[in-house]
Design a protein around this motif. Structure first.
Motif, short mmCIF file in Angstrom:
data_model
loop_
_atom_site.label_atom_id
_atom_site.label_comp_id
_atom_site.label_asym_id
_atom_site.label_seq_id
_atom_site.Cartn_x
_atom_site.Cartn_y
_atom_site.Cartn_z
N ARG A 30 1.20 -1.03 -0.26
CA ARG A 30 0.39 -0.30 0.05
C ARG A 30 1.27 1.38 -0.14
NH1 ARG A 30 -4.98 -1.26 -0.75
NH2 ARG A 30 -5.14 1.18 -1.03
N VAL A 32 0.79 5.62 -1.36
CA VAL A 32 0.13 6.72 -1.58
C VAL A 32 0.32 7.17 -3.42
CG1 VAL A 32 -0.88 9.18 -1.10
CG2 VAL A 32 -0.87 7.63 0.51
N GLN A 52 -2.51 5.70 -13.59
CA GLN A 52 -3.49 4.61 -12.34
C GLN A 52 -3.86 3.25 -12.61
OE1 GLN A 52 -7.08 7.30 -12.23
NE2 GLN A 52 -6.31 8.99 -11.24
N GLU A 57 -4.79 -0.96 -7.98
CA GLU A 57 -5.29 -1.10 -6.84
C GLU A 57 -4.79 -0.61 -5.24
OE1 GLU A 57 -9.02 -3.04 -6.60
OE2 GLU A 57 -9.02 -3.02 -9.14
N TRP A 59 -2.54 1.12 -4.44
CA TRP A 59 -2.11 2.69 -4.62
C TRP A 59 -3.30 3.46 -4.28
CZ3 TRP A 59 2.66 4.77 -4.85
CH2 TRP A 59 3.85 4.14 -5.05
N THR A 60 -2.99 4.44 -3.34
CA THR A 60 -4.19 5.16 -3.10
C THR A 60 -3.55 6.80 -3.59
OG1 THR A 60 -4.75 4.17 -0.98
CG2 THR A 60 -5.72 6.77 -1.12
N THR A 61 -5.03 7.21 -4.73
CA THR A 61 -4.17 8.72 -4.92
C THR A 61 -4.46 10.01 -4.34
OG1 THR A 61 -4.33 7.04 -7.35
CG2 THR A 61 -4.35 9.86 -7.44
#
Length: 172
Positions: A30, A32, A52, A57, A59-61
């Motif tokens: 995980r 960012v 993206q 998935e 990764w948090t954007t």
């Protein structure tokens, strides 16, 4: 915790290098992505969507086209984050007619105080010909000054060319 500045030319592999490095230390993969790009046209919309999808998935954007220092300052100590990219952020500031010196100072302070693991990706634009326009020359100069300031506070600096990272700081 640690900050790494990753410089290189367009399509040099700098973003892929930073993302892979971040993924290798992120818990459960995980991480960012602090994205500075803005979709002003169809080509940029497609480019953002491709980036993206490439990240996946895990990764948090977080979008921070202007408020990058604030986004970095808000990262928790256990975060792993990549900022992509500083030259787009600089372009956004210039287009918004923001005070570049003040914004750069805020960014440098945020990076120096950041408790997270942080990779900062940026285009090295000072290796080519002198830009023809005053705006182009100003952009090149502002980017060079920003990179120098960030290199002073970053724990590690890499220059990436043809997909190969060269560690510049610390030496060795």
């Amino acid at each position: 915790m640690t900050s790494t500045l990753v410089l290189g030319g367009a399509r040099s592999g700098k973003s892929a290098f930073a993302q892979k490095a971040a993924e290798s230390v992120a818990l459960d993969g995980r991480a960012v992505m602090i994205a500075t790009g803005q979709a002003f046209d169809d080509e940029m919309t497609q480019r953002i969507a491709r980036h993206q999808a490439d990240r996946g998935e895990s990764w948090t954007t977080l979008e921070a086209p202007l408020a990058l220092p604030e986004a970095i300052a808000a990262l928790p100590a256990d975060a792993v984050a990549v900022v992509d990219c500083l030259t787009l952020w600089l372009s956004n500031l210039m287009l918004a007619e923001r005070d570049i010196e003040a914004a750069a100072s805020e960014l440098v302070a945020a990076v120096a105080a950041c408790p997270a693991r942080l990779w900062l990706v940026s285009n090295e634009v000072g290796l080519g010909i002198v830009p023809e326009t005053p705006l182009g020359r100003r952009f090149r100069d502002e980017a060079g000054r920003l990179h120098q300031r960030l290199a002073q506070v970053a724990d590690t600096v890499y220059f990436v060319a043809v997909g190969l990272p060269l560690r510049m700081k610390p030496q060795g």
